[in-house]
Design a protein around this motif. Structure first.
Motif, PDB file in Angstrom:
ATOM      1  N   LEU A 538     -15.497  -5.188  -7.069  1.00 22.24           N
ATOM      2  CA  LEU A 538     -15.901  -3.769  -7.046  1.00 22.24           C
ATOM      3  C   LEU A 538     -15.740  -3.352  -5.754  1.00 22.24           C
ATOM      4  O   LEU A 538     -15.043  -2.171  -5.110  1.00 22.24           O
ATOM      5  N   GLU A 539     -15.864  -4.043  -4.982  1.00 25.96           N
ATOM      6  CA  GLU A 539     -15.673  -4.645  -3.365  1.00 25.96           C
ATOM      7  C   GLU A 539     -14.259  -4.098  -2.807  1.00 25.96           C
ATOM      8  O   GLU A 539     -13.978  -3.597  -2.044  1.00 25.96           O
ATOM      9  N   LYS A 542     -13.647  -1.080  -3.757  1.00 25.13           N
ATOM     10  CA  LYS A 542     -13.673   0.249  -2.404  1.00 25.13           C
ATOM     11  C   LYS A 542     -12.859  -0.032  -1.214  1.00 25.13           C
ATOM     12  O   LYS A 542     -13.185   1.584  -0.632  1.00 25.13           O
ATOM     13  N   ASN A 543     -12.819  -0.943  -0.848  1.00 28.11           N
ATOM     14  CA  ASN A 543     -12.020  -1.253   0.128  1.00 28.11           C
ATOM     15  C   ASN A 543     -10.223  -0.894   0.150  1.00 28.11           C
ATOM     16  O   ASN A 543      -9.408  -1.105   1.453  1.00 28.11           O
ATOM     17  N   LYS A 548      -7.536   0.773  -9.277  1.00 28.72           N
ATOM     18  CA  LYS A 548      -8.813  -0.342 -10.488  1.00 28.72           C
ATOM     19  C   LYS A 548      -8.277  -0.012 -11.872  1.00 28.72           C
ATOM     20  O   LYS A 548      -8.697  -0.998 -12.236  1.00 28.72           O
TER      21      LYS A 548
END
Length: 559
Positions: A538-539, A542-543, A548
Protein backbone atom coordinates in the motif's frame (compact mmCIF):
# COMPACT_ATOMS: atom_id res chain seq x y z
CA UNK A 1 60.31 -9.47 4.59
CA UNK A 2 63.74 -8.95 3.02
CA UNK A 3 66.78 -8.09 5.14
CA UNK A 4 66.81 -4.58 3.64
CA UNK A 5 63.16 -4.10 4.54
CA UNK A 6 63.76 -5.43 8.05
CA UNK A 7 66.57 -2.93 8.51
CA UNK A 8 64.34 -0.07 7.40
CA UNK A 9 61.50 -1.35 9.59
CA UNK A 10 63.76 -1.06 12.62
CA UNK A 11 64.89 2.40 11.55
CA UNK A 12 61.44 4.03 11.25
CA UNK A 13 58.88 4.10 14.01
CA UNK A 14 55.36 2.91 13.12
CA UNK A 15 53.73 6.25 13.96
CA UNK A 16 55.90 8.08 11.42
CA UNK A 17 55.14 5.43 8.81
CA UNK A 18 51.39 5.74 9.42
CA UNK A 19 51.58 9.52 9.15
CA UNK A 20 53.32 9.17 5.78
CA UNK A 21 50.72 6.67 4.58
CA UNK A 22 47.88 8.99 5.57
CA UNK A 23 49.70 11.80 3.78
CA UNK A 24 49.74 9.75 0.58
CA UNK A 25 45.94 9.72 0.66
CA UNK A 26 45.91 13.46 1.29
CA UNK A 27 48.10 13.97 -1.79
CA UNK A 28 45.69 12.13 -4.09
CA UNK A 29 42.76 13.97 -2.48
CA UNK A 30 44.42 17.29 -3.35
CA UNK A 31 45.09 16.10 -6.90
CA UNK A 32 41.42 15.21 -7.25
CA UNK A 33 40.23 18.57 -5.89
CA UNK A 34 42.61 20.49 -8.18
CA UNK A 35 41.38 18.65 -11.25
CA UNK A 36 37.75 19.20 -10.33
CA UNK A 37 38.19 22.92 -9.73
CA UNK A 38 40.19 23.68 -12.88
CA UNK A 39 38.61 21.46 -15.58
CA UNK A 40 36.63 23.03 -18.42
CA UNK A 41 34.05 20.33 -19.20
CA UNK A 42 31.08 19.37 -17.05
CA UNK A 43 31.81 15.67 -17.52
CA UNK A 44 34.87 16.33 -15.32
CA UNK A 45 33.93 19.12 -12.91
CA UNK A 46 30.31 17.98 -12.32
CA UNK A 47 30.10 14.28 -13.19
CA UNK A 48 33.65 13.68 -11.87
CA UNK A 49 34.44 11.32 -14.73
CA UNK A 50 38.11 11.04 -13.84
CA UNK A 51 40.52 9.46 -11.40
CA UNK A 52 43.94 10.16 -9.88
CA UNK A 53 46.54 7.95 -8.24
CA UNK A 54 50.03 7.82 -6.73
CA UNK A 55 52.55 5.02 -7.31
CA UNK A 56 55.87 3.91 -5.87
CA UNK A 57 59.03 4.04 -7.97
CA UNK A 58 58.24 0.56 -9.35
CA UNK A 59 54.89 1.80 -10.67
CA UNK A 60 52.76 -0.08 -8.14
CA UNK A 61 49.58 1.63 -6.96
CA UNK A 62 50.33 3.10 -3.54
CA UNK A 63 47.40 5.48 -3.05
CA UNK A 64 44.15 5.80 -4.98
CA UNK A 65 42.27 9.05 -4.76
CA UNK A 66 38.58 9.65 -5.24
CA UNK A 67 37.14 9.08 -8.67
CA UNK A 68 35.97 6.29 -10.92
CA UNK A 69 37.40 2.95 -9.69
CA UNK A 70 37.68 1.70 -13.25
CA UNK A 71 39.96 4.60 -14.11
CA UNK A 72 42.16 4.32 -11.03
CA UNK A 73 42.62 0.57 -11.47
CA UNK A 74 43.84 1.00 -15.05
CA UNK A 75 46.47 3.61 -14.20
CA UNK A 76 48.99 1.09 -12.88
CA UNK A 77 49.35 -0.66 -16.28
CA UNK A 78 49.49 2.85 -17.76
CA UNK A 79 52.66 3.58 -15.81
CA UNK A 80 53.98 0.17 -16.85
CA UNK A 81 53.37 1.09 -20.50
CA UNK A 82 55.54 4.20 -20.12
CA UNK A 83 58.39 2.37 -18.36
CA UNK A 84 58.27 -0.30 -21.06
CA UNK A 85 58.48 2.23 -23.90
CA UNK A 86 61.05 4.65 -22.46
CA UNK A 87 64.52 3.85 -21.16
CA UNK A 88 65.23 5.02 -17.62
CA UNK A 89 67.59 7.70 -18.98
CA UNK A 90 64.74 9.15 -21.08
CA UNK A 91 62.47 9.64 -18.03
CA UNK A 92 63.46 12.91 -16.37
CA UNK A 93 62.34 15.33 -13.74
CA UNK A 94 59.63 17.62 -15.15
CA UNK A 95 58.41 15.18 -17.82
CA UNK A 96 54.73 14.48 -18.41
CA UNK A 97 53.59 11.61 -20.64
CA UNK A 98 50.24 11.06 -22.37
CA UNK A 99 48.59 7.92 -23.68
CA UNK A 100 45.08 6.98 -24.82
CA UNK A 101 45.36 3.74 -26.82
CA UNK A 102 43.47 1.07 -24.86
CA UNK A 103 45.29 -1.90 -26.39
CA UNK A 104 48.69 -0.69 -25.19
CA UNK A 105 48.00 -0.54 -21.47
CA UNK A 106 46.31 1.63 -18.88
CA UNK A 107 43.57 3.09 -21.07
CA UNK A 108 39.87 2.32 -21.44
CA UNK A 109 38.97 4.13 -24.69
CA UNK A 110 40.47 6.98 -26.70
CA UNK A 111 38.51 9.72 -24.92
CA UNK A 112 39.92 8.66 -21.53
CA UNK A 113 43.27 10.40 -21.70
CA UNK A 114 45.97 9.32 -19.24
CA UNK A 115 48.65 11.76 -18.07
CA UNK A 116 51.63 10.49 -16.09
CA UNK A 117 54.32 12.40 -14.19
CA UNK A 118 57.48 10.83 -12.68
CA UNK A 119 58.50 12.29 -9.31
CA UNK A 120 62.21 12.73 -8.57
CA UNK A 121 63.70 13.54 -5.18
CA UNK A 122 67.41 14.29 -4.78
CA UNK A 123 67.95 13.21 -8.38
CA UNK A 124 66.36 9.77 -8.01
CA UNK A 125 62.93 8.48 -9.02
CA UNK A 126 60.76 8.16 -5.93
CA UNK A 127 57.32 7.60 -7.44
CA UNK A 128 54.77 8.42 -10.12
CA UNK A 129 51.56 10.44 -10.30
CA UNK A 130 48.81 9.84 -12.82
CA UNK A 131 45.54 11.38 -13.91
CA UNK A 132 42.89 9.94 -16.21
CA UNK A 133 39.86 11.90 -17.42
CA UNK A 134 37.24 11.70 -20.13
CA UNK A 135 37.93 14.38 -22.74
CA UNK A 136 34.87 15.43 -24.69
CA UNK A 137 36.30 15.13 -28.21
CA UNK A 138 39.58 14.06 -29.80
CA UNK A 139 38.42 13.92 -33.38
CA UNK A 140 37.56 10.77 -35.28
CA UNK A 141 34.73 9.96 -37.61
CA UNK A 142 31.99 10.70 -35.09
CA UNK A 143 31.32 13.73 -32.87
CA UNK A 144 32.58 12.97 -29.39
CA UNK A 145 34.60 10.03 -30.70
CA UNK A 146 31.95 7.58 -29.48
CA UNK A 147 29.98 5.25 -31.72
CA UNK A 148 28.55 1.75 -31.38
CA UNK A 149 29.01 1.53 -35.16
CA UNK A 150 32.79 2.05 -35.15
CA UNK A 151 34.64 -0.90 -36.70
CA UNK A 152 38.24 0.06 -35.86
CA UNK A 153 40.03 2.42 -33.52
CA UNK A 154 41.09 4.76 -36.33
CA UNK A 155 37.50 6.00 -36.48
CA UNK A 156 37.42 6.89 -32.79
CA UNK A 157 39.88 9.76 -32.62
CA UNK A 158 43.49 10.88 -32.38
CA UNK A 159 45.77 8.20 -30.90
CA UNK A 160 48.45 9.17 -28.38
CA UNK A 161 50.91 6.25 -28.15
CA UNK A 162 52.68 7.09 -24.90
CA UNK A 163 54.16 10.43 -25.91
CA UNK A 164 56.13 12.96 -23.91
CA UNK A 165 54.02 16.12 -24.07
CA UNK A 166 56.11 18.03 -21.52
CA UNK A 167 59.87 17.52 -21.57
CA UNK A 168 61.75 18.61 -18.42
CA UNK A 169 59.12 21.25 -17.73
CA UNK A 170 58.82 22.56 -21.31
CA UNK A 171 55.59 21.87 -23.19
CA UNK A 172 55.98 20.34 -26.65
CA UNK A 173 53.82 22.89 -28.42
CA UNK A 174 53.75 20.90 -31.66
CA UNK A 175 52.16 17.94 -29.87
CA UNK A 176 49.63 20.16 -28.12
CA UNK A 177 48.77 21.88 -31.41
CA UNK A 178 48.13 18.51 -33.06
CA UNK A 179 45.82 17.48 -30.22
CA UNK A 180 43.85 20.73 -30.34
CA UNK A 181 43.46 20.86 -34.13
CA UNK A 182 41.98 17.34 -34.04
CA UNK A 183 39.38 18.28 -31.44
CA UNK A 184 35.96 19.64 -32.33
CA UNK A 185 36.03 21.55 -29.02
CA UNK A 186 39.64 22.79 -28.79
CA UNK A 187 39.07 25.35 -26.05
CA UNK A 188 37.56 22.73 -23.75
CA UNK A 189 40.27 20.23 -24.65
CA UNK A 190 43.01 22.75 -23.91
CA UNK A 191 41.44 23.60 -20.56
CA UNK A 192 41.12 19.95 -19.56
CA UNK A 193 44.74 19.32 -20.59
CA UNK A 194 46.07 22.06 -18.31
CA UNK A 195 43.73 20.94 -15.52
CA UNK A 196 45.39 17.52 -15.69
CA UNK A 197 48.82 19.14 -15.55
CA UNK A 198 47.81 21.31 -12.59
CA UNK A 199 46.43 18.27 -10.76
CA UNK A 200 49.69 16.34 -11.01
CA UNK A 201 51.91 19.30 -10.25
CA UNK A 202 49.89 19.90 -7.08
CA UNK A 203 50.50 16.28 -6.14
CA UNK A 204 54.17 16.54 -7.03
CA UNK A 205 54.61 19.53 -4.72
CA UNK A 206 53.06 17.66 -1.78
CA UNK A 207 54.94 14.45 -2.56
CA UNK A 208 58.29 16.25 -2.54
CA UNK A 209 57.39 18.09 0.68
CA UNK A 210 56.71 14.70 2.27
CA UNK A 211 60.08 13.35 1.11
CA UNK A 212 61.85 16.47 2.31
CA UNK A 213 60.27 16.24 5.75
CA UNK A 214 60.73 12.53 6.43
CA UNK A 215 63.42 11.49 3.94
CA UNK A 216 63.29 9.50 0.71
CA UNK A 217 63.96 6.15 2.41
CA UNK A 218 61.15 6.64 4.89
CA UNK A 219 58.66 7.46 2.11
CA UNK A 220 59.79 4.47 0.05
CA UNK A 221 59.48 2.16 3.04
CA UNK A 222 56.06 3.57 3.95
CA UNK A 223 54.76 2.79 0.46
CA UNK A 224 56.17 -0.76 0.56
CA UNK A 225 54.66 -1.30 3.99
CA UNK A 226 51.32 0.11 2.81
CA UNK A 227 51.16 -2.41 -0.04
CA UNK A 228 51.98 -5.23 2.37
CA UNK A 229 49.17 -4.04 4.67
CA UNK A 230 46.73 -3.93 1.74
CA UNK A 231 47.58 -7.53 0.89
CA UNK A 232 47.30 -8.62 4.52
CA UNK A 233 43.81 -7.08 4.82
CA UNK A 234 42.67 -8.70 1.57
CA UNK A 235 43.94 -12.16 2.46
CA UNK A 236 42.46 -11.98 5.95
CA UNK A 237 39.06 -11.05 4.47
CA UNK A 238 39.25 -14.01 2.07
CA UNK A 239 38.88 -16.33 5.04
CA UNK A 240 35.20 -15.31 5.26
CA UNK A 241 34.44 -15.86 1.58
CA UNK A 242 32.60 -18.98 0.42
CA UNK A 243 35.04 -21.43 -1.17
CA UNK A 244 34.39 -23.21 -4.43
CA UNK A 245 33.45 -22.51 -8.03
CA UNK A 246 30.70 -20.06 -8.99
CA UNK A 247 29.42 -19.50 -12.51
CA UNK A 248 27.01 -17.30 -14.41
CA UNK A 249 26.08 -16.55 -17.97
CA UNK A 250 23.98 -14.01 -19.84
CA UNK A 251 22.59 -13.94 -23.37
CA UNK A 252 23.33 -10.63 -25.03
CA UNK A 253 20.72 -8.86 -27.08
CA UNK A 254 22.42 -10.01 -30.31
CA UNK A 255 22.17 -13.65 -29.19
CA UNK A 256 25.77 -14.20 -28.09
CA UNK A 257 26.35 -15.79 -24.70
CA UNK A 258 28.89 -14.45 -22.22
CA UNK A 259 30.01 -16.48 -19.23
CA UNK A 260 32.25 -16.28 -16.19
CA UNK A 261 33.61 -18.81 -13.72
CA UNK A 262 34.99 -17.66 -10.37
CA UNK A 263 36.98 -20.04 -8.18
CA UNK A 264 37.74 -18.98 -4.61
CA UNK A 265 40.34 -20.81 -2.52
CA UNK A 266 42.13 -19.83 0.67
CA UNK A 267 44.77 -18.00 -1.37
CA UNK A 268 43.35 -17.03 -4.74
CA UNK A 269 40.36 -15.36 -6.36
CA UNK A 270 40.49 -16.75 -9.89
CA UNK A 271 38.30 -15.42 -12.69
CA UNK A 272 38.12 -17.56 -15.83
CA UNK A 273 36.70 -15.81 -18.90
CA UNK A 274 37.98 -18.22 -21.51
CA UNK A 275 35.52 -19.37 -24.13
CA UNK A 276 33.78 -16.01 -24.49
CA UNK A 277 32.87 -14.48 -27.87
CA UNK A 278 35.57 -13.12 -30.14
CA UNK A 279 36.12 -9.37 -30.42
CA UNK A 280 33.63 -7.76 -32.74
CA UNK A 281 33.60 -5.34 -35.64
CA UNK A 282 31.77 -2.92 -33.38
CA UNK A 283 33.08 -0.92 -30.43
CA UNK A 284 31.55 -3.32 -27.87
CA UNK A 285 35.01 -4.61 -26.91
CA UNK A 286 37.24 -4.04 -23.91
CA UNK A 287 40.92 -4.46 -23.13
CA UNK A 288 42.35 -6.97 -20.67
CA UNK A 289 43.28 -4.07 -18.37
CA UNK A 290 39.64 -2.94 -18.27
CA UNK A 291 38.57 -6.53 -17.64
CA UNK A 292 41.02 -6.90 -14.76
CA UNK A 293 39.53 -3.80 -13.14
CA UNK A 294 36.13 -5.51 -13.10
CA UNK A 295 37.74 -8.33 -11.14
CA UNK A 296 39.36 -5.82 -8.77
CA UNK A 297 36.08 -4.04 -8.10
CA UNK A 298 34.02 -7.14 -7.33
CA UNK A 299 36.85 -8.54 -5.19
CA UNK A 300 37.14 -5.32 -3.22
CA UNK A 301 33.35 -5.18 -2.77
CA UNK A 302 33.22 -8.60 -1.10
CA UNK A 303 36.43 -8.41 0.92
CA UNK A 304 37.19 -5.00 2.42
CA UNK A 305 35.14 -2.22 0.80
CA UNK A 306 35.55 0.02 3.83
CA UNK A 307 39.37 0.15 3.68
CA UNK A 308 41.86 1.77 1.32
CA UNK A 309 42.83 0.12 -1.97
CA UNK A 310 46.32 -0.29 -3.38
CA UNK A 311 48.29 -2.80 -5.43
CA UNK A 312 48.61 -5.11 -2.42
CA UNK A 313 44.83 -5.27 -2.07
CA UNK A 314 44.52 -7.11 -5.38
CA UNK A 315 47.42 -9.58 -5.24
CA UNK A 316 45.14 -12.62 -4.67
CA UNK A 317 43.39 -12.05 -8.05
CA UNK A 318 44.10 -14.27 -11.05
CA UNK A 319 42.55 -13.62 -14.47
CA UNK A 320 42.32 -15.99 -17.43
CA UNK A 321 41.21 -14.65 -20.83
CA UNK A 322 41.45 -15.53 -24.51
CA UNK A 323 43.41 -13.03 -26.56
CA UNK A 324 41.17 -11.56 -29.20
CA UNK A 325 37.96 -12.02 -27.20
CA UNK A 326 35.57 -9.19 -26.30
CA UNK A 327 37.20 -9.08 -22.86
CA UNK A 328 40.77 -9.03 -24.24
CA UNK A 329 40.45 -7.31 -27.60
CA UNK A 330 43.50 -6.69 -29.74
CA UNK A 331 44.56 -3.73 -31.87
CA UNK A 332 42.97 -2.18 -33.88
CA UNK A 333 39.60 -3.20 -32.43
CA UNK A 334 37.21 -0.33 -31.78
CA UNK A 335 36.56 0.28 -28.07
CA UNK A 336 34.66 3.54 -27.71
CA UNK A 337 31.79 1.87 -25.84
CA UNK A 338 34.07 -0.50 -23.91
CA UNK A 339 32.26 0.65 -20.76
CA UNK A 340 29.15 -1.32 -21.68
CA UNK A 341 31.22 -4.49 -22.11
CA UNK A 342 32.93 -3.83 -18.79
CA UNK A 343 29.59 -3.15 -17.13
CA UNK A 344 28.15 -6.38 -18.52
CA UNK A 345 31.12 -8.29 -17.10
CA UNK A 346 30.96 -6.56 -13.72
CA UNK A 347 27.28 -7.50 -13.48
CA UNK A 348 28.06 -11.06 -14.59
CA UNK A 349 30.71 -11.51 -11.87
CA UNK A 350 28.23 -10.05 -9.39
CA UNK A 351 25.57 -12.52 -10.52
CA UNK A 352 27.97 -15.47 -10.19
CA UNK A 353 28.64 -14.62 -6.55
CA UNK A 354 25.23 -13.29 -5.46
CA UNK A 355 23.58 -16.68 -4.91
CA UNK A 356 26.36 -17.66 -2.51
CA UNK A 357 26.60 -14.28 -0.79
CA UNK A 358 23.04 -12.95 -0.30
CA UNK A 359 24.10 -10.90 2.73
CA UNK A 360 26.72 -8.98 0.73
CA UNK A 361 25.37 -8.70 -2.81
CA UNK A 362 22.03 -7.48 -4.10
CA UNK A 363 19.94 -8.58 -7.04
CA UNK A 364 20.96 -7.13 -10.39
CA UNK A 365 21.07 -3.38 -10.93
CA UNK A 366 20.48 -1.46 -14.15
CA UNK A 367 23.97 -2.46 -15.28
CA UNK A 368 24.57 0.07 -18.02
CA UNK A 369 26.61 3.26 -18.01
CA UNK A 370 23.84 4.69 -20.23
CA UNK A 371 26.37 7.12 -21.67
CA UNK A 372 24.46 9.91 -23.44
CA UNK A 373 26.48 12.06 -25.84
CA UNK A 374 24.97 15.18 -27.38
CA UNK A 375 26.27 18.31 -28.99
CA UNK A 376 25.71 21.26 -31.25
CA UNK A 377 25.66 25.06 -31.14
CA UNK A 378 24.66 26.72 -27.88
CA UNK A 379 21.30 28.46 -28.50
CA UNK A 380 22.54 31.76 -27.03
CA UNK A 381 26.21 31.96 -28.03
CA UNK A 382 26.31 29.74 -31.12
CA UNK A 383 29.45 28.14 -29.67
CA UNK A 384 29.60 24.50 -30.80
CA UNK A 385 30.26 22.07 -27.96
CA UNK A 386 29.66 18.51 -26.89
CA UNK A 387 28.39 17.11 -23.61
CA UNK A 388 28.66 13.70 -22.01
CA UNK A 389 26.43 12.36 -19.28
CA UNK A 390 26.13 8.87 -17.81
CA UNK A 391 22.71 8.24 -16.32
CA UNK A 392 21.36 7.19 -12.94
CA UNK A 393 19.42 3.95 -12.54
CA UNK A 394 17.86 1.49 -10.13
CA UNK A 395 19.75 -0.90 -7.87
CA UNK A 396 18.60 -4.39 -6.99
CA UNK A 397 16.97 -5.38 -3.74
CA UNK A 398 18.84 -7.31 -1.04
CA UNK A 399 17.85 -9.85 1.56
CA UNK A 400 17.21 -7.10 4.11
CA UNK A 401 16.42 -3.96 2.11
CA UNK A 402 14.61 -2.57 -0.91
CA UNK A 403 16.84 -1.42 -3.74
CA UNK A 404 18.11 2.15 -3.99
CA UNK A 405 16.48 4.57 -6.42
CA UNK A 406 18.43 6.62 -8.96
CA UNK A 407 22.04 5.77 -8.17
CA UNK A 408 25.03 5.35 -10.45
CA UNK A 409 26.37 1.87 -11.20
CA UNK A 410 28.87 0.04 -9.04
CA UNK A 411 31.46 0.91 -11.71
CA UNK A 412 31.17 4.66 -11.12
CA UNK A 413 32.50 5.28 -7.62
CA UNK A 414 32.21 8.96 -6.72
CA UNK A 415 30.39 10.02 -9.88
CA UNK A 416 27.53 12.55 -9.75
CA UNK A 417 24.87 13.56 -12.25
CA UNK A 418 24.96 17.00 -13.84
CA UNK A 419 22.53 19.31 -12.02
CA UNK A 420 19.58 20.49 -14.12
CA UNK A 421 20.68 24.12 -13.68
CA UNK A 422 24.14 23.41 -15.11
CA UNK A 423 22.73 21.42 -18.01
CA UNK A 424 20.39 24.25 -18.93
CA UNK A 425 22.79 27.16 -18.45
CA UNK A 426 26.14 25.77 -19.57
CA UNK A 427 25.04 23.13 -22.08
CA UNK A 428 22.11 24.93 -23.68
CA UNK A 429 19.43 22.30 -23.14
CA UNK A 430 16.07 22.42 -21.42
CA UNK A 431 15.32 19.62 -18.96
CA UNK A 432 11.56 19.15 -19.17
CA UNK A 433 11.45 16.39 -16.60
CA UNK A 434 13.67 14.46 -14.20
CA UNK A 435 11.65 11.87 -12.29
CA UNK A 436 11.66 8.26 -11.16
CA UNK A 437 10.74 5.82 -13.90
CA UNK A 438 7.29 4.35 -13.22
CA UNK A 439 7.85 1.24 -15.35
CA UNK A 440 6.81 -2.08 -13.84
CA UNK A 441 9.39 -4.64 -12.78
CA UNK A 442 11.63 -5.53 -9.88
CA UNK A 443 8.80 -6.67 -7.61
CA UNK A 444 9.56 -9.01 -4.73
CA UNK A 445 9.51 -9.37 -0.98
CA UNK A 446 12.05 -6.56 -1.33
CA UNK A 447 11.59 -4.35 -4.38
CA UNK A 448 14.21 -3.12 -6.81
CA UNK A 449 15.08 0.57 -6.81
CA UNK A 450 13.65 2.79 -9.53
CA UNK A 451 15.50 4.13 -12.52
CA UNK A 452 14.87 7.58 -13.96
CA UNK A 453 12.95 9.32 -16.70
CA UNK A 454 14.90 12.31 -18.01
CA UNK A 455 13.64 14.52 -20.84
CA UNK A 456 16.13 16.75 -22.67
CA UNK A 457 14.59 19.37 -24.98
CA UNK A 458 16.85 20.60 -27.78
CA UNK A 459 16.88 24.40 -28.22
CA UNK A 460 18.94 24.85 -31.41
CA UNK A 461 19.32 23.30 -34.85
CA UNK A 462 22.18 21.04 -35.92
CA UNK A 463 22.41 19.04 -32.74
CA UNK A 464 23.18 15.32 -32.61
CA UNK A 465 22.75 12.34 -30.27
CA UNK A 466 24.94 9.26 -29.78
CA UNK A 467 24.19 6.57 -27.19
CA UNK A 468 24.48 2.84 -26.50
CA UNK A 469 22.55 1.30 -23.62
CA UNK A 470 22.73 -2.37 -22.72
CA UNK A 471 19.94 -4.17 -20.84
CA UNK A 472 17.52 -2.62 -23.29
CA UNK A 473 15.64 -5.89 -23.88
CA UNK A 474 16.26 -7.94 -20.74
CA UNK A 475 16.00 -6.25 -17.36
CA UNK A 476 18.17 -6.76 -14.26
CA UNK A 477 17.95 -10.22 -12.75
CA UNK A 478 16.10 -10.96 -9.52
CA UNK A 479 17.15 -13.22 -6.63
CA UNK A 480 15.26 -15.88 -4.67
CA UNK A 481 12.06 -15.46 -6.69
CA UNK A 482 12.27 -11.68 -7.08
CA UNK A 483 11.13 -10.42 -10.48
CA UNK A 484 13.27 -9.01 -13.25
CA UNK A 485 13.56 -5.24 -13.47
CA UNK A 486 12.62 -2.97 -16.37
CA UNK A 487 14.97 -1.88 -19.20
CA UNK A 488 17.22 0.97 -20.38
CA UNK A 489 16.49 2.83 -23.61
CA UNK A 490 16.02 6.23 -25.23
CA UNK A 491 13.07 7.63 -27.14
CA UNK A 492 13.49 10.52 -29.56
CA UNK A 493 10.34 12.56 -30.08
CA UNK A 494 10.31 14.90 -33.06
CA UNK A 495 7.58 17.39 -33.89
CA UNK A 496 4.47 15.75 -35.35
CA UNK A 497 6.11 12.31 -35.25
CA UNK A 498 5.75 9.17 -33.20
CA UNK A 499 8.49 8.46 -30.64
CA UNK A 500 11.35 6.33 -31.99
CA UNK A 501 13.00 3.96 -29.52
CA UNK A 502 16.77 3.39 -29.53
CA UNK A 503 19.11 1.11 -27.63
CA UNK A 504 22.02 2.48 -29.67
CA UNK A 505 22.53 5.20 -32.26
CA UNK A 506 25.31 7.29 -33.77
CA UNK A 507 25.07 11.04 -34.34
CA UNK A 508 21.38 11.11 -35.26
CA UNK A 509 20.34 14.69 -36.12
CA UNK A 510 18.29 16.75 -33.69
CA UNK A 511 16.63 20.16 -34.03
CA UNK A 512 14.66 22.75 -32.10
CA UNK A 513 12.05 21.27 -29.74
CA UNK A 514 13.09 17.66 -30.38
CA UNK A 515 12.96 15.75 -27.09
CA UNK A 516 15.37 13.02 -26.03
CA UNK A 517 13.65 10.87 -23.41
CA UNK A 518 16.01 8.73 -21.30
CA UNK A 519 14.56 5.69 -19.49
CA UNK A 520 16.74 3.71 -17.11
CA UNK A 521 15.89 0.41 -15.48
CA UNK A 522 14.39 -0.62 -12.18
CA UNK A 523 16.66 -3.06 -10.31
CA UNK A 524 15.80 -6.70 -9.76
CA UNK A 525 13.60 -7.78 -6.86
CA UNK A 526 14.51 -10.13 -4.00
CA UNK A 527 12.26 -12.88 -2.70
CA UNK A 528 8.72 -14.04 -3.50
CA UNK A 529 6.48 -10.99 -4.15
CA UNK A 530 3.64 -12.72 -2.27
CA UNK A 531 5.71 -12.34 0.92
CA UNK A 532 5.76 -8.55 0.74
CA UNK A 533 3.55 -7.21 3.50
CA UNK A 534 0.24 -5.59 2.60
CA UNK A 535 1.34 -2.41 4.44
CA UNK A 536 4.45 -2.09 2.28
CA UNK A 537 2.50 -2.71 -0.93
CA UNK A 538 0.00 0.00 0.00
CA UNK A 539 2.90 2.32 0.71
CA UNK A 540 4.38 1.43 -2.70
CA UNK A 541 1.08 2.39 -4.34
CA UNK A 542 1.02 5.67 -2.42
CA UNK A 543 4.61 6.45 -3.48
CA UNK A 544 3.89 5.65 -7.13
CA UNK A 545 6.25 2.67 -7.17
CA UNK A 546 3.52 0.34 -8.38
CA UNK A 547 0.10 0.84 -9.93
CA UNK A 548 -3.03 -0.49 -8.27
CA UNK A 549 -3.52 -2.87 -11.17
CA UNK A 550 0.04 -4.19 -10.96
CA UNK A 551 -0.21 -4.53 -7.16
CA UNK A 552 -3.28 -6.71 -7.52
CA UNK A 553 -1.68 -8.80 -10.26
CA UNK A 554 1.70 -9.40 -8.60
CA UNK A 555 1.07 -9.06 -4.87
CA UNK A 556 -2.60 -9.97 -4.66
CA UNK A 557 -3.23 -6.70 -2.84
CA UNK A 558 -6.28 -4.66 -3.76
CA UNK A 559 -5.34 -1.01 -3.23
Amino acid sequence: MSSAAEKLSAEFDPITIEIIQSSLSAITDEMFATMRRTAMSSIIYEVLDFGVALFNERGELASSGSGIPGFIGMLEPGVAAITKKFDADDIRDGDIFMLNIPHHGGVSHINDVVMILPVFSHGALIGWLANKAHWVDLGGAFPGGISPDATEIYQEGLQLPGIKVIDRGEVNQAVLDIILINSRVPETTKGDFWAGVASMRAGQKRFLSLAEKYGDDAVRYAMTDYLALGEKIARAAMADLPKGAFTAEETLEDGRVIKAAITITDDTFSVDLRGNPAQTKTSLNSSRDATFVDCQMIFKAITSPETFGNAGSFRPIELLTDEGSIFDAKYPAAMSIYYETSMLLFDLLWKALAQAMPNRLTAGHYASICGTFMGGPHPETGHVHGIVEPQLGGWGASKEHDGVNALYTGYHGDTFNVPVEVTEQRNGLMVDRLALNEASGGEGERIGGKGILLDYRILAEDWWLTMAYTRSETGPWGLEGGLQGSTNYVEVVKANSEPVRYSACTAIPLGVNDVVKVYTATGGGYGDPKKRSREKVLEDIKNGYVSKERAKEIYGVDG
